[in-house]
Design an enzyme around this catalytic site. Structure first.
Site, short mmCIF file in Angstrom:
data_model
loop_
_atom_site.label_atom_id
_atom_site.label_comp_id
_atom_site.label_asym_id
_atom_site.label_seq_id
_atom_site.Cartn_x
_atom_site.Cartn_y
_atom_site.Cartn_z
N HIS A 133 0.83 -1.20 0.00
CA HIS A 133 0.00 0.00 0.00
C HIS A 133 0.87 1.25 0.00
O HIS A 133 2.05 1.21 0.36
CB HIS A 133 -0.97 0.00 1.19
CG HIS A 133 -0.29 0.12 2.53
ND1 HIS A 133 0.21 1.29 3.03
CD2 HIS A 133 -0.03 -0.83 3.48
CE1 HIS A 133 0.73 1.10 4.21
NE2 HIS A 133 0.61 -0.20 4.52
N CYS A 184 3.93 -4.41 6.58
CA CYS A 184 3.46 -4.18 5.22
C CYS A 184 4.56 -3.59 4.33
O CYS A 184 5.57 -3.09 4.82
CB CYS A 184 2.25 -3.26 5.21
SG CYS A 184 0.77 -4.00 5.95
#
Length: 312
Positions: A249, A265
């Site tokens: 992301h 992440c």
């Protein structure tokens, strides 16, 4: 009298195609009109088909608008029309979305408080529904695409077969263990390795701090200015058959790229995130590796820092 009847018949005959053209050009409750006058009925013979946009489409309405085009025209395509297929056939859309990046606008002395209000598709532009030949070419490209991430190199690459298409800087998980309220347990924050696929797109993500499980709606940028959060999809990965909740992301703080900074992440630039998304439909192959010995841009061997201490 016969002359009057003849005129009326002629007017009726002319009125039918005129009505048809108006109905095609300006369909009810639509944001586009189709440039197709040769066929009275839209079929596969109409492809490729151009659609002209009648009004500006902002980022906040972008996905519903693209989905509406896919739904409307999927019935005339001999292949399954998807958002990724449509947008990749109209690459200028990706370019426009990339230019909603806060830092790109800042470089042009433009401050953007709310990216969602920026124009994603400008009025007067054209979107083309591809024919079978172009669609097949794109579908084969999707099948042969791999997302490759090397953690200690802080790089994400996109390959089609063995050809490198893109290389982007990333941030990865920190080398520490921490209690996360979101999961309710201690977590190893190091980014996990493995091979798998992209299994989910989160088009309207919530920004949540996993440490305290609190959602936030604004962000402080690298220049200390506060803005609303952008609308850019998150990608969920599955590695070796397991879902770790490990996402790809965008980060609103690109100063953290090239660092072990996240809670696991993979973070990217806002502009890069749009490219990655449109090269990664569901089931796209992904590999996340931890290779310390790499070949640099000068074709020389380089040994990277062991940021996770795996070699100790």
């Amino acid at each position: 009298m016969n002359t009057i009847k003849l005129i009326l018949k002629l007017a009726l005959v002319l009125a039918i195609p005129i009505f048809f053209v108006i109905n095609i050009c300006y369909p009810k409750n639509d944001d586009c009109f189709v440039i197709s006058f040769a066929n009275k009925r839209l079929t596969t013979n109409s492809l490729p088909l151009k659609i002209q946009i009648k009004k500006n489409i902002i980022v906040d309405n972008y996905f519903p608008f693209i989905d509406s085009i896919v739904t409307k025209y999927d019935s005339i395509t001999p292949y399954k029309l998807t958002e990724h297929l449509l947008v990749r056939n109209n690459y200028w859309i990706i370019d426009t979305l990339q230019n909603t990046d806060y830092y790109r606008k800042k470089a042009k002395d433009s401050f953007v408080y709310n990216q969602r209000q920026m124009i994603a598709i400008p009025s007067g532009s054209f979107i083309t529904i591809p024919d079978s030949f172009k669609a097949t070419k794109l579908l084969n490209a999707f099948k042969n695409t791999t997302i490759d991430i090397n953690i200690p190199e802080f790089k994400l690459r996109i390959y089609e077969d063995s050809l490198k298409l893109y290389e982007f800087p990333i941030r990865v998980g920190r080398h520490e263990k921490k209690f996360l309220e979101m999961s309710g347990r201690m977590e190893d924050l190091r980014t996990k390795t493995g091979k798998g696929t992209i299994v989910k797109h989160i088009k309207n993500p919530k920004y949540v701090n996993p440490v305290n499980n609190h959602e936030y709606l604004v962000t402080k940028r690298d220049d200390n200015k506060v803005t609303k959060l952008p609308l850019i999809p998150f990608l969920e990965t599955e590695l070796n058959g397991l879902r770790y909740g490990q996402l790809i992301h965008p980060t609103t703080n690109p100063i953290t790229l090239g660092k072990a900074y996240s809670n696991g992440c993979i973070g990217t630039n806002e502009a890069d995130a749009w490219v990655i998304y449109y090269y990664a439909p569901i089931n796209t192959k992904i590999q996340i590796r931890y290779d310390l010995q790499v070949i640099d841009e000068n074709n020389e061997s380089q040994v990277l820092k062991d940021i996770y201490g795996y070699s100790k």
